[in-house]
Motif scaffolding. Structure first.
Motif, PDB file in Angstrom:
ATOM      1  N   PRO A 136       0.786  -1.103   0.031  1.00 20.26           N
ATOM      2  CA  PRO A 136      -0.047  -0.251   0.090  1.00 20.26           C
ATOM      3  C   PRO A 136       0.943   1.295  -0.158  1.00 20.26           C
ATOM      4  N   SER A 137       2.323   1.017   0.639  1.00 24.52           N
ATOM      5  CA  SER A 137       3.048   2.519   0.211  1.00 24.52           C
ATOM      6  C   SER A 137       3.464   2.570  -0.844  1.00 24.52           C
ATOM      7  N   TYR A 138       3.777   1.552  -1.724  1.00 30.31           N
ATOM      8  CA  TYR A 138       4.422   1.688  -2.900  1.00 30.31           C
ATOM      9  C   TYR A 138       3.700   2.726  -3.942  1.00 30.31           C
ATOM     10  N   ASP A 139       4.732   3.574  -4.480  1.00 31.91           N
ATOM     11  CA  ASP A 139       4.590   4.824  -5.635  1.00 31.91           C
ATOM     12  C   ASP A 139       5.569   4.679  -6.541  1.00 31.91           C
ATOM     13  N   ALA A 140       4.987   4.266  -7.794  1.00 29.66           N
ATOM     14  CA  ALA A 140       6.153   3.966  -8.978  1.00 29.66           C
ATOM     15  C   ALA A 140       7.006   5.539  -8.995  1.00 29.66           C
ATOM     16  N   ALA A 141       6.550   6.321  -8.658  1.00 35.18           N
ATOM     17  CA  ALA A 141       6.880   7.580  -8.826  1.00 35.18           C
ATOM     18  C   ALA A 141       8.270   8.096  -7.722  1.00 35.18           C
ATOM     19  N   GLU A 143      10.046   5.385  -6.272  1.00 32.16           N
ATOM     20  CA  GLU A 143      10.896   4.359  -6.180  1.00 32.16           C
ATOM     21  C   GLU A 143      12.235   4.824  -5.609  1.00 32.16           C
ATOM     22  N   ASP A 144      12.872   5.689  -6.181  1.00 30.49           N
ATOM     23  CA  ASP A 144      14.314   6.408  -5.855  1.00 30.49           C
ATOM     24  C   ASP A 144      14.057   6.576  -4.252  1.00 30.49           C
ATOM     25  N   GLN A 145      13.273   7.427  -3.916  1.00 26.30           N
ATOM     26  CA  GLN A 145      13.014   7.806  -2.442  1.00 26.30           C
ATOM     27  C   GLN A 145      13.002   6.361  -1.573  1.00 26.30           C
ATOM     28  N   GLN A 146      12.141   5.426  -2.190  1.00 27.74           N
ATOM     29  CA  GLN A 146      12.061   4.331  -1.522  1.00 27.74           C
ATOM     30  C   GLN A 146      13.539   3.632  -1.026  1.00 27.74           C
ATOM     31  N   MET A 147      13.996   3.339  -2.293  1.00 26.55           N
ATOM     32  CA  MET A 147      15.175   2.625  -2.007  1.00 26.55           C
ATOM     33  C   MET A 147      16.374   3.327  -1.130  1.00 26.55           C
ATOM     34  N   LEU A 148      16.341   4.687  -1.411  1.00 25.78           N
ATOM     35  CA  LEU A 148      17.276   5.503  -0.603  1.00 25.78           C
ATOM     36  C   LEU A 148      17.031   5.510   0.930  1.00 25.78           C
ATOM     37  N   PHE A 149      15.370   5.703   1.108  1.00 26.26           N
ATOM     38  CA  PHE A 149      15.152   5.842   2.749  1.00 26.26           C
ATOM     39  C   PHE A 149      14.235   5.111   3.301  1.00 26.26           C
ATOM     40  N   ARG A 150      13.661   4.151   2.806  1.00 26.61           N
ATOM     41  CA  ARG A 150      12.530   3.334   3.395  1.00 26.61           C
ATOM     42  C   ARG A 150      13.412   2.679   4.578  1.00 26.61           C
ATOM     43  N   PRO A 151      14.530   1.961   4.365  1.00 30.39           N
ATOM     44  CA  PRO A 151      15.182   1.120   5.310  1.00 30.39           C
ATOM     45  C   PRO A 151      15.716   2.244   6.405  1.00 30.39           C
ATOM     46  N   LEU A 152      16.311   3.276   5.993  1.00 31.05           N
ATOM     47  CA  LEU A 152      17.109   4.407   6.561  1.00 31.05           C
ATOM     48  C   LEU A 152      16.016   5.099   7.460  1.00 31.05           C
ATOM     49  N   ALA A 317       8.265  12.960   0.368  1.00 30.62           N
ATOM     50  CA  ALA A 317       7.930  14.080  -0.316  1.00 30.62           C
ATOM     51  C   ALA A 317       8.840  15.088   0.267  1.00 30.62           C
ATOM     52  N   ALA A 318       9.204  15.394   1.583  1.00 32.45           N
ATOM     53  CA  ALA A 318      10.048  16.376   2.332  1.00 32.45           C
ATOM     54  C   ALA A 318      11.440  15.996   1.571  1.00 32.45           C
ATOM     55  N   SER A 319      11.949  14.840   1.680  1.00 38.33           N
ATOM     56  CA  SER A 319      13.231  14.564   1.123  1.00 38.33           C
ATOM     57  C   SER A 319      13.692  15.123  -0.278  1.00 38.33           C
TER      58      SER A 319
END
Length: 356
Positions: A136-141, A143-152, A317-319
């Motif tokens: 539910p949190s996935y957004d194709a737009a 993806e870069d932010q998810q890879m960079l920040f989701r675990p961090l 969004a903030a990042s």
């Protein structure tokens, strides 16, 4: 197929080696690595690879070598697992390799766990692969932010929760070292959104202007000023740098105002980490999987995911205002990116997104 190998006793010694693709056994699946992020967090994985078992997730043929884990997206290219189809795409813990094999268990619409024998006993958070179609949190737009920040961000959010929700006493000020690291900025964001707590950034002179521009911190100081640090009220120190001499400066400067001292990582991975006698409170090593499991037992996994998911989207969004993804492709580009990351030569305003 090829794998990126790192010499365990010298993180600057790397090489690409060819790897065979054996016949896939029943109950296994093969995934192609699409792209991944590379940050200082991955250097921490390598630095503590043996101590924290990060090398165990993707074993190398020669135990002197290591395959450092990264976070990114991978696509199923072959499957001998019921309910897991070719073409499905997953987010999770990956090796820097063209392909890797898993033995999925608990397969469902949201993803699966890798049940391979060598990953038994390792933290489930790292063995989980999330299906983008069921996330539910996935957004194709994003993806870069998810890879960079989701675990961090998850780490930053858990630290915020540990300090401000379960901490006793709750600090009025949080001092953060290596404050330009992405996990540190995630923590600072969480504390800023929460309000009612001051954040003080400790950094090198070259990052002062950048950190002031982010607006995440109430105050930015250099490491040279740490021994003369002043804070408001009860204070917690969150250490991403891993430099005992700095920790000693903080403890001695703050004295009785210091109520928590958390060790998160070691961005100064080559520094002398010989222990130094410190006044209380003694530093605590904060390990996210352990704390996350404790909070899930208290709040329930669904509530943790709800809170974390809402906070994560706001941070994505903030990042965008302070970190710009930088894409590179190919074996040489990846090796160069690793060298730059190990040597702390990547600008804090950039986030490396790599593909083979």
């Amino acid at each position: 197929m090829s794998d990126f190998l790192i010499r365990r006793d010298d993180l600057r010694e790397t090489r690409w080696v060819p790897a065979d693709l054996p016949a896939l056994p029943d109950g296994a699946a093969r995934l192609k690595v699409d792209k991944f992020a590379l940050t200082a967090n991955n250097v921490t994985y390598a630095t503590f690879g043996e101590q924290m078992k990060y090398w165990d997730f993707f074993p190398a043929a020669d135990p002197a070598d290591g395959r450092v884990p990264v976070w990114g997206f991978a696509t199923v290219v072959e499957s001998k697992v019921e309910h897991l189809k070719e073409g499905e795409r997953f987010y999770g813990y990956l090796p820097i390799s063209e392909h890797f094999d898993v033995q999925p268990v608990n397969v469902g619409k949201h993803g699966f766990l890798d049940g391979a024998a060598h990953r038994q006993g390792l933290a489930p958070i790292y063995n989980t692969y999330i299906n983008t179609a069921g996330d539910p949190s996935y957004d194709a737009a994003l993806e870069d932010q998810q890879m960079l920040f989701r675990p961090l961000f998850t780490t930053g959010w858990m630290i915020d929760d540990c300090l401000m929700e379960t901490g006793d006493p709750v600090p009025e000020t949080v001092v953060i070292s290596s404050a330009s690291s992405k996990t540190a900025m995630a923590l600072a964001h969480c504390l800023k959104v929460r309000g009612g707590v001051d954040t003080i950034a400790l950094t090198s002179p070259g990052n002062v202007a950048f950190l002031k521009k982010t607006g995440l911190y109430a105050r930015v100081q250099t490491y040279d000023d740490a021994d003369d640090l002043h804070t408001r009220g009860l204070t917690a120190f969150v250490d991403f740098l891993g430099r005992p001499t700095l920790t000693a400066d903080i403890h001695n400067a703050l004295k009785d105002r210091l109520v928590r001292s958390l060790i998160i990582g070691a961005t100064d991975w080559e520094g002398d980490r010989s222990p130094i006698a410190l006044p209380d409170p003694q530093p605590e090593f904060f390990f996210v999987p352990t704390y996350a499991a404790e909070r899930a037992a208290t709040l329930g996994g669904a509530e943790i995911n709800r809170r974390l998911g809402a906070a994560l989207k706001s941070f994505y969004a903030a990042s965008k205002s302070f970190v710009t993804p930088k894409h590179a492709k190919g074996a040489k580009a990846i090796a160069k990116a690793w060298d730059q990351t190990v040597d702390a030569k990547v600008s804090p305003s950039e986030g490396l997104i790599l593909s083979i």
